[in-house]
Each structure stands twice: as structure tokens, then as C-alpha cells.
Motif scaffolding. Sequence first.
Motif, PDB file in Angstrom:
ATOM      1  N   ARG A 124      46.647  40.268 -23.793  1.00 35.32           N
ATOM      2  CA  ARG A 124      45.866  40.411 -25.012  1.00 35.32           C
ATOM      3  C   ARG A 124      46.792  40.183 -26.193  1.00 35.32           C
ATOM      4  NH1 ARG A 124      40.508  40.985 -26.839  1.00 35.32           N
ATOM      5  NH2 ARG A 124      40.583  42.278 -28.669  1.00 35.32           N
ATOM      6  N   HIS A 125      46.406  39.303 -27.105  1.00 31.93           N
ATOM      7  CA  HIS A 125      47.203  38.977 -28.298  1.00 31.93           C
ATOM      8  C   HIS A 125      48.619  38.538 -27.914  1.00 31.93           C
ATOM      9  CE1 HIS A 125      43.988  40.475 -30.797  1.00 31.93           C
ATOM     10  NE2 HIS A 125      44.020  41.626 -30.150  1.00 31.93           N
ATOM     11  N   GLN A 126      48.710  37.709 -26.919  1.00 35.08           N
ATOM     12  CA  GLN A 126      49.952  37.105 -26.440  1.00 35.08           C
ATOM     13  C   GLN A 126      50.945  38.124 -25.889  1.00 35.08           C
ATOM     14  OE1 GLN A 126      51.361  34.727 -29.685  1.00 35.08           O
ATOM     15  NE2 GLN A 126      49.722  33.233 -29.446  1.00 35.08           N
ATOM     16  N   VAL A 127      50.443  39.255 -25.434  1.00 36.09           N
ATOM     17  CA  VAL A 127      51.279  40.283 -24.804  1.00 36.09           C
ATOM     18  C   VAL A 127      50.627  40.655 -23.482  1.00 36.09           C
ATOM     19  CG1 VAL A 127      52.251  42.603 -25.026  1.00 36.09           C
ATOM     20  CG2 VAL A 127      51.982  41.176 -27.054  1.00 36.09           C
ATOM     21  N   GLU A 180      28.525  47.410 -34.467  1.00 37.57           N
ATOM     22  CA  GLU A 180      29.621  47.370 -35.448  1.00 37.57           C
ATOM     23  C   GLU A 180      30.878  48.035 -34.889  1.00 37.57           C
ATOM     24  OE1 GLU A 180      30.603  48.779 -40.028  1.00 37.57           O
ATOM     25  OE2 GLU A 180      28.558  48.962 -39.263  1.00 37.57           O
ATOM     26  N   VAL A 181      30.714  49.148 -34.174  1.00 34.43           N
ATOM     27  CA  VAL A 181      31.864  49.822 -33.562  1.00 34.43           C
ATOM     28  C   VAL A 181      32.498  48.918 -32.511  1.00 34.43           C
ATOM     29  CG1 VAL A 181      32.557  51.763 -32.103  1.00 34.43           C
ATOM     30  CG2 VAL A 181      31.044  52.153 -34.033  1.00 34.43           C
ATOM     31  N   LYS A 182      31.674  48.293 -31.669  1.00 36.50           N
ATOM     32  CA  LYS A 182      32.203  47.396 -30.643  1.00 36.50           C
ATOM     33  C   LYS A 182      32.938  46.210 -31.257  1.00 36.50           C
ATOM     34  CE  LYS A 182      29.315  46.040 -27.618  1.00 36.50           C
ATOM     35  NZ  LYS A 182      28.280  45.703 -26.642  1.00 36.50           N
ATOM     36  N   VAL A 195      38.238  43.351 -32.479  1.00 29.67           N
ATOM     37  CA  VAL A 195      39.181  42.603 -33.310  1.00 29.67           C
ATOM     38  C   VAL A 195      40.460  43.380 -33.617  1.00 29.67           C
ATOM     39  CG1 VAL A 195      37.373  41.202 -34.355  1.00 29.67           C
ATOM     40  CG2 VAL A 195      38.104  43.301 -35.483  1.00 29.67           C
ATOM     41  N   ASP A 196      40.500  44.641 -33.238  1.00 29.37           N
ATOM     42  CA  ASP A 196      41.689  45.460 -33.493  1.00 29.37           C
ATOM     43  C   ASP A 196      42.807  45.043 -32.543  1.00 29.37           C
ATOM     44  OD1 ASP A 196      43.608  47.455 -33.877  1.00 29.37           O
ATOM     45  OD2 ASP A 196      42.076  48.974 -34.250  1.00 29.37           O
ATOM     46  N   PRO A 197      43.977  44.640 -33.068  1.00 26.89           N
ATOM     47  CA  PRO A 197      45.059  44.182 -32.197  1.00 26.89           C
ATOM     48  C   PRO A 197      45.687  45.290 -31.357  1.00 26.89           C
ATOM     49  CG  PRO A 197      45.789  44.241 -34.467  1.00 26.89           C
ATOM     50  CD  PRO A 197      44.325  44.530 -34.477  1.00 26.89           C
ATOM     51  N   ARG A 198      45.404  46.549 -31.677  1.00 29.65           N
ATOM     52  CA  ARG A 198      45.958  47.666 -30.907  1.00 29.65           C
ATOM     53  C   ARG A 198      45.140  47.978 -29.662  1.00 29.65           C
ATOM     54  NH1 ARG A 198      45.859  51.616 -35.941  1.00 29.65           N
ATOM     55  NH2 ARG A 198      43.778  50.718 -35.890  1.00 29.65           N
ATOM     56  N   ILE A 199      43.956  47.390 -29.570  1.00 27.39           N
ATOM     57  CA  ILE A 199      43.061  47.636 -28.427  1.00 27.39           C
ATOM     58  C   ILE A 199      43.284  46.561 -27.372  1.00 27.39           C
ATOM     59  CG2 ILE A 199      40.642  47.597 -27.701  1.00 27.39           C
ATOM     60  CD1 ILE A 199      41.253  50.144 -28.997  1.00 27.39           C
ATOM     61  N   ILE A 200      43.499  46.997 -26.137  1.00 25.68           N
ATOM     62  CA  ILE A 200      43.629  46.066 -25.017  1.00 25.68           C
ATOM     63  C   ILE A 200      42.241  45.682 -24.510  1.00 25.68           C
ATOM     64  CG2 ILE A 200      44.497  45.766 -22.667  1.00 25.68           C
ATOM     65  CD1 ILE A 200      46.681  47.813 -23.362  1.00 25.68           C
TER      66      ILE A 200
END
Length: 115
Positions: free
Chosen positions: A52-55, A76-78, A83-88
Motif C-alpha cells: 500500500r502506497h509503495q510500502v 464518507e467515512v469509508k 485515501v488516508d496514507p496511514r491506513i493499510i
Amino acid sequence: MLYEIIGIARPGNLAEVKEIVLSAGQIILRNGGVIRDIKNWGTFRLPKPISRHQVRYTKGHYFIMRYDSGIKTHQEVKETLAVDPRIIRAGGVKLGDGTLMNTIRFGEIPWRKFE
């Protein structure tokens, strides 16, 4: 409707998980929803590695949130979590059919520790 979201965040920083849950909770409350329960399940090994996000991740910090809201708020929550980069990874489901008698049977979020 009663919804439940299980999220997997990057491991290692509990403050990030708190910020993620806070931002999702603010969306729910701002749109007239009610948060029923939030559980921090901790860090566990993922069933399979996820990129995810190149990690590439092999572990994730699991959390679960149960709340009442409308479908637009749930979407909206989903989208915010997606789009949050901290979420896998995050996934949500609707519990019950919205009637009080059917949603009352979903009590506290169970969690059994495996040893």
C-alpha cells in the motif's frame, strides 16, 4: 443504520491510530451519527503481505468502530479511510436491518485473545 468498520493502520504508532479514529469519529458526529463502540485490537501479523502506497506491510494495527449513521455518512467515512496514507486496509458492513429489535442483539464488540 448500525455500521461497523474494521481498519488496519500502519503498525508502530498508537498516536496515528488515535488520529485516524478521531477523524472518522468527527465525520460521524458532524453528520448526526452516534458512535456505539471503539476497540483497539493492537498489532497483529497480516494474513498475507499487503502493498500500500509503495510500502509492503506484514503487520498491521487493527481497530474497530461501531456506529449509527446514514448511508452517506458511512460512505464518507469509508472514502476518508481509503485515501488516508496511514491506513493499510479498511472495510465496513451494515449490521442488521435497522430495526431496534435486530440491532440490539449486537452488543459489545467481542475479542478473544489467541495464545
